[in-house]
Design a protein around this motif. Sequence first.
Motif, mmCIF file in Angstrom:
data_model
loop_
_atom_site.group_PDB
_atom_site.id
_atom_site.type_symbol
_atom_site.label_atom_id
_atom_site.label_comp_id
_atom_site.label_asym_id
_atom_site.label_seq_id
_atom_site.Cartn_x
_atom_site.Cartn_y
_atom_site.Cartn_z
ATOM 1 N N THR A 72 0.278 -2.581 8.572
ATOM 2 C CA THR A 72 0.803 -3.044 9.712
ATOM 3 C C THR A 72 -0.173 -3.435 10.817
ATOM 4 O O THR A 72 0.111 -4.119 11.895
ATOM 5 N N CYS A 111 -3.680 -4.493 1.319
ATOM 6 C CA CYS A 111 -2.123 -3.927 1.116
ATOM 7 C C CYS A 111 -2.350 -3.141 -0.226
ATOM 8 O O CYS A 111 -3.661 -3.066 -0.725
ATOM 9 N N ARG A 112 -1.570 -2.699 -0.681
ATOM 10 C CA ARG A 112 -1.512 -1.916 -2.152
ATOM 11 C C ARG A 112 -1.169 -2.810 -3.041
ATOM 12 O O ARG A 112 -2.104 -2.883 -4.100
ATOM 13 N N LEU A 131 -2.850 6.666 15.248
ATOM 14 C CA LEU A 131 -2.666 7.555 14.224
ATOM 15 C C LEU A 131 -1.579 7.291 13.291
ATOM 16 O O LEU A 131 -0.580 6.975 13.917
ATOM 17 N N GLY A 166 -5.019 -1.052 13.228
ATOM 18 C CA GLY A 166 -4.276 -0.478 12.389
ATOM 19 C C GLY A 166 -4.671 1.019 12.394
ATOM 20 O O GLY A 166 -4.713 1.816 13.598
ATOM 21 N N ASP A 167 -4.768 1.727 11.366
ATOM 22 C CA ASP A 167 -5.077 3.156 11.227
ATOM 23 C C ASP A 167 -6.462 3.541 11.778
ATOM 24 O O ASP A 167 -7.358 3.144 11.711
ATOM 25 N N LYS A 182 5.560 2.441 0.772
ATOM 26 C CA LYS A 182 6.110 2.483 2.316
ATOM 27 C C LYS A 182 7.128 1.297 2.408
ATOM 28 O O LYS A 182 6.738 0.299 1.929
ATOM 29 N N ASP A 218 -14.291 3.616 8.893
ATOM 30 C CA ASP A 218 -14.941 2.971 7.627
ATOM 31 C C ASP A 218 -15.340 1.561 7.868
ATOM 32 O O ASP A 218 -16.215 0.922 7.553
ATOM 33 N N SER A 253 -5.135 -2.516 -2.966
ATOM 34 C CA SER A 253 -5.856 -1.142 -3.104
ATOM 35 C C SER A 253 -5.172 -0.459 -4.453
ATOM 36 O O SER A 253 -6.035 0.360 -5.073
ATOM 37 N N ARG A 254 -3.999 -0.945 -4.737
ATOM 38 C CA ARG A 254 -3.687 -0.281 -6.175
ATOM 39 C C ARG A 254 -3.049 -0.990 -7.314
ATOM 40 O O ARG A 254 -2.467 -0.879 -8.223
ATOM 41 N N ASP A 284 -7.763 -1.672 18.260
ATOM 42 C CA ASP A 284 -6.464 -1.038 18.817
ATOM 43 C C ASP A 284 -5.974 -0.489 17.527
ATOM 44 O O ASP A 284 -5.406 -1.117 16.657
ATOM 45 N N ASN A 291 6.079 0.310 9.903
ATOM 46 C CA ASN A 291 6.259 1.284 8.461
ATOM 47 C C ASN A 291 7.153 2.139 8.903
ATOM 48 O O ASN A 291 6.945 2.929 9.716
ATOM 49 N N SER A 334 2.787 -3.370 18.285
ATOM 50 C CA SER A 334 2.171 -4.620 18.850
ATOM 51 C C SER A 334 3.194 -5.761 18.577
ATOM 52 O O SER A 334 3.843 -5.849 17.651
ATOM 53 N N TYR A 358 -10.477 -1.988 -0.745
ATOM 54 C CA TYR A 358 -10.312 -2.080 0.843
ATOM 55 C C TYR A 358 -10.825 -3.023 1.325
ATOM 56 O O TYR A 358 -11.751 -3.670 1.041
ATOM 57 N N ASN A 387 -8.907 6.521 9.280
ATOM 58 C CA ASN A 387 -10.002 6.806 8.424
ATOM 59 C C ASN A 387 -10.446 5.266 8.638
ATOM 60 O O ASN A 387 -11.621 4.685 8.617
ATOM 61 N N GLN A 413 -12.879 -3.152 3.927
ATOM 62 C CA GLN A 413 -14.558 -2.887 4.247
ATOM 63 C C GLN A 413 -15.248 -2.938 2.862
ATOM 64 O O GLN A 413 -16.432 -3.390 2.803
HETATM 65 P P1 NAP Z 1 -0.878 1.614 5.197
HETATM 66 O O1 NAP Z 1 0.346 0.789 4.856
HETATM 67 O O2 NAP Z 1 -1.167 2.881 5.162
HETATM 68 O O3 NAP Z 1 -2.362 0.921 4.412
HETATM 69 C C1 NAP Z 1 -2.659 -0.370 4.373
HETATM 70 C C2 NAP Z 1 -3.755 -0.369 3.315
HETATM 71 O O4 NAP Z 1 -4.901 0.106 3.982
HETATM 72 C C3 NAP Z 1 -3.124 0.089 2.078
HETATM 73 O O5 NAP Z 1 -3.719 -0.645 1.062
HETATM 74 C C4 NAP Z 1 -4.364 1.451 1.869
HETATM 75 O O6 NAP Z 1 -4.613 1.673 0.575
HETATM 76 C C5 NAP Z 1 -5.356 1.071 2.717
HETATM 77 N N1 NAP Z 1 -6.192 1.999 3.251
HETATM 78 C C6 NAP Z 1 -6.130 3.417 3.079
HETATM 79 N N2 NAP Z 1 -7.237 4.165 3.654
HETATM 80 C C7 NAP Z 1 -7.938 3.010 3.807
HETATM 81 C C8 NAP Z 1 -9.265 2.986 4.686
HETATM 82 N N3 NAP Z 1 -9.999 4.158 4.708
HETATM 83 N N4 NAP Z 1 -9.827 1.801 4.878
HETATM 84 C C9 NAP Z 1 -9.316 0.868 4.780
HETATM 85 N N5 NAP Z 1 -7.927 0.453 4.109
HETATM 86 C C10 NAP Z 1 -7.468 1.859 3.892
HETATM 87 O O7 NAP Z 1 -1.166 1.240 6.731
HETATM 88 P P2 NAP Z 1 -0.034 1.103 7.848
HETATM 89 O O8 NAP Z 1 0.859 2.681 7.609
HETATM 90 O O9 NAP Z 1 0.793 -0.135 7.780
HETATM 91 O O10 NAP Z 1 -0.938 1.153 9.236
HETATM 92 C C11 NAP Z 1 -1.706 2.271 9.633
HETATM 93 C C12 NAP Z 1 -1.489 2.706 10.870
HETATM 94 O O11 NAP Z 1 -1.688 1.832 11.851
HETATM 95 C C13 NAP Z 1 -0.113 3.316 11.186
HETATM 96 O O12 NAP Z 1 -0.297 4.701 11.620
HETATM 97 C C14 NAP Z 1 0.334 2.333 12.421
HETATM 98 O O13 NAP Z 1 1.210 3.280 13.419
HETATM 99 C C15 NAP Z 1 -1.019 1.983 12.841
HETATM 100 N N6 NAP Z 1 -0.568 0.660 13.865
HETATM 101 C C16 NAP Z 1 -1.389 0.710 15.053
HETATM 102 C C17 NAP Z 1 -1.281 -0.316 15.434
HETATM 103 C C18 NAP Z 1 -2.178 -0.723 17.109
HETATM 104 O O14 NAP Z 1 -2.586 0.551 17.412
HETATM 105 N N7 NAP Z 1 -1.960 -1.493 17.807
HETATM 106 C C19 NAP Z 1 -0.774 -1.586 15.146
HETATM 107 C C20 NAP Z 1 -0.310 -1.480 13.736
HETATM 108 C C21 NAP Z 1 -0.219 -0.354 13.039
HETATM 109 P P3 NAP Z 1 -4.213 3.070 -0.138
HETATM 110 O O15 NAP Z 1 -2.926 3.609 0.349
HETATM 111 O O16 NAP Z 1 -3.848 2.509 -1.733
HETATM 112 O O17 NAP Z 1 -5.324 4.089 0.016
#
Ligand code: NAP
Length: 837
Positions: free
Chosen positions: A670, A705-706, A837, A790-791, A419, A798, A735-736, A834, A600, A583, A763, A794, A765
């Motif tokens: 992120t 991160c990956r 999706l 974050g996400d 990403k 987890d 993770s990768r 916080d 991202n 954030s 990961y 999942n 966890q």
């Molecule tokens: P990401 O780049 O998709 O993933 C970051 C790391 O988390 C990768 O290494 C990924 O591994 C790993 N991961 C995947 N599944 C996981 C799991 N079940 N448990 C733990 N780690 C896991 O993350 P991102 O896109 O930056 O952030 C995710 C989401 O958070 C986004 O949708 C963003 O909009 C949201 N966000 C929300 C807030 C908030 O609410 N305040 C703030 C920041 C971000 P693999 O890909 O190798 O599986």
Amino acid sequence: MLVEKSKQQNRFLLLYGTATGQAKAICEEIAEKAPSFGLFADLFELDDIGKKFNFEKEKCVVIVTSTTGDGDPPPNAEKFMRRIKKRVLSSTYLAHLHYALLGLGDSNYSNFCRCGRDMDARLEALGAHKLYPPGFADDGVGLEIVADPWLKDLYPALQKFLGIHPTTQEPVTETVPCKSHSKANKETDIEGPPEKSFEKLTLSAAGKDGTDGATPNRESKIPVSVIQNSDSLTSNGKSTEKADLVSDSAQDKEKSINVSETSTSIFENGAEGDSHQKEEEDRAEISTDKQTKDPSGAILTDTSAAGANIIRASNRQQVHCSNGACVWSETLCELMRDISQVATIDSSPVLTSNPALSDKDLTVPVLPPAYLDISFCDSSLKLPSLSYQNSCKLPSAASEVFNVAITEAKVLTAVGAVKKTLLLQLSLEGTGIKYSPGDSLSVICPNSSSEVDLLIHRLNLEDVADQAMTLTVKQDTKKRRAAVPAHIHPCNSTLRYVLTTCVSIRDPPSKALIRALVEYTKEDNEIRRLQELCSKEGTQDYTRCLRQSHVSLLDFLCAFPSCLPPVETILEHLPRLQPRPYSACSCQDATPDHLDIVFNLVKVEANPAEGRYYHRRGVCTGWLNDITAPLQRGDKVEEAIQIPVFVRTNQHFRPPADLNQPLIMIGPGTGVAPFIGFLEERRIARQQLEEARNSYGETWLYFGCRNREKDYLFRDRLAEFEKDSTLTQLRVTFSRDICAEEENATGSCSETSISSDGCPPRYVQDQMRRDCADLARLLTEKDALVYVCGDAKNMAADVAAAFEEVLQLEKGMSKDDAHMFIMKKRIHKTYLEDVWL
Ligand code: NAP
Ligand code: FAD
């Protein structure tokens, strides 16, 4: 609106708590339908308590409320919750009250419907009686699954309680016979009384004869050249006019964005290829994306973003439409689905009837009464400065809207990263914006201009899209309380402007819209499929084919080529375009002049087999990526690039004032953003308080991160926090990065631990499980604060499961006890999420 005195007998109080408008819309629908059951509603926000209604005097109340943030009440229900939660209230305080409650939530979040559930429990604890069981509707699978039957039962329950004879106008369902049955009888079939929520078709509604007013009234003829030559979309005709309009109307330079007019192709090659190729495409996008200005010149001043990268048209003409009468699909559909020679429109699950469904009689909603009229003035409009979304109240806004300049845009990820992550530095100069770590900044963003262009093409509205538009309520509408949607300017704007800034065109069409589209569809098989998708029996199909596949309105219209609705029908049904929060990734005490956000770039690939015909990027992240392209390249920009933003506060998700308090932060990807602000704040506070150095609570951060070399965000800053002991423990997982030995040989190893099998944890966890002794100690002995960001889908669940496992392993707790332990921490706000999706 207050119910007249004469109708008081049949009156009930109708209250909503809403962040995005969904609960409000449901309440408005209830209020509208109520009179046909002999019922009358007084409709208010929950927080109007004490001002517009006196809860102590009410006897019959219906509440619809959503949940926001970490299971919190929506902004207009906070006061209500505080009121009913007062400890002094007795267990009979509301014994006079009967209520029905519908909670809205999303099961992707761990606090599903928390506000609705808390409210229900509290009303009951205060002695209130249920009219009938509460409903908790799940946006993750489709609100309608629970909401529709709950709403259907509401009116009889209210009638019974208020002693009103059940009316003969009780809702009936429209039954559409299975596919093999015969033709429609439109007069009886479609036009049920508007007050019914469902209608009964005694005969088939499988088709219409074209003389009944249901035939599309405009023919959409899109010349192939317009579509195939991107220049004609971007640099001639309306688009240029639009750009000209901007320069004319954007008198107030202070308020306008100045990005160069480097219009280029919006048609990109397909999204195939490996991640490295994709990355190169990304880089290419930076230099080629279309950038135009929005006509408003007021708050929202840029509608650039080639967010929709339509798959390049080829000369192949293998259109396999589902019928011979495709009005427009020979051009646009062909273009959109050309990603794959194999996939055809016929193969789309959106269009393909599931055999189990085609063999069924269908129960479809009654036709929602049309209520908007649209008229256009026969000349182009020079848009005046328009207030954003007609000054409609912004959700969760804790400040006014400011145009802030983007002073820096940095790509944080390396070439080849899965990403692309961007950090934007936003100037706070002259704004007076105040924020704390944990707060976020909501960005007001436009829809992709290319997607809007295509929608206008598809609806055959190019001639009027830039003319002055007036929206009024139909004089003879059967919709009660009909009003022009509050977020749409009723006059002095243009259709292009409204489609760009006011309504969300990316969401899958709602069932009500699909029902309305039936009326404007020519072909029988398409009509039948539309009926299936909006029927009760088709709920699973709707969820799978539209929601889970992220089918947009444009995709949908592409799949139904003989459907040509009037735009007023579309405007009646589209939800409001929402700002996107990010954030704060900085701390005002450390950097008073700017606020950082990190995100991202969301990319969604075209996949005709899933019903998506064009490659697209996130509405907001795609736009931000486009408008900051010059900054990302390091180019000098002559005039500041500005974006409209407002502050969204978070009362709970913030670092503790007490430096002694231990904390565990978990933020993969992120999700680390707010913790940078947390750590900056703690560092400053620690430096200021000499004594704090000796009693500084343990501060742990889990980041995931990956790849160490590609997306290890804030690597240097995190190392500095660790070095000066702002961070007691930094745990990072990759993770990768496959080869454990190799990776750990290059890394500092303080970041991660290797298990007995020599593999690093994948990961966050997994790493947490390896730290179980420390984590269990911090949780049980030190009552450490836990923050997860974050996400939501999942990761958050987890991580919570990992904490529970840690407690079981280290403290010998049972599964249930461990779950309760974490649950209690959530209730006491010492376990905070916080997540999104
Ligand atoms: P990401 O780049 O998709 O993933 C970051 C790391 O988390 C990768 O290494 C990924 O591994 C790993 N991961 C995947 N599944 C996981 C799991 N079940 N448990 C733990 N780690 C896991 O993350 P991102 O896109 O930056 O952030 C995710 C989401 O958070 C986004 O949708 C963003 O909009 C949201 N966000 C929300 C807030 C908030 O609410 N305040 C703030 C920041 C971000 P693999 O890909 O190798 O599986
Ligand atoms: P949209 O156009 O809204 O599209 C996003 C949607 O695309 C997703 O909901 C998903 O349904 C769909 N989608 C995603 N991937 C796929 C796929 N592969 N296939 C099909 N569909 C897909 N985000 C951050 O990055 N950083 C932050 O700091 C941050 N902070 C936030 C703080 C809060 C309080 C909240 C509520 C959210 C936060 N978010 C953050 C999320 C952010 O607000 C946006 O939701 C996110 O950036 C996506 O916005 P967008 O308009 O670009 O995407």
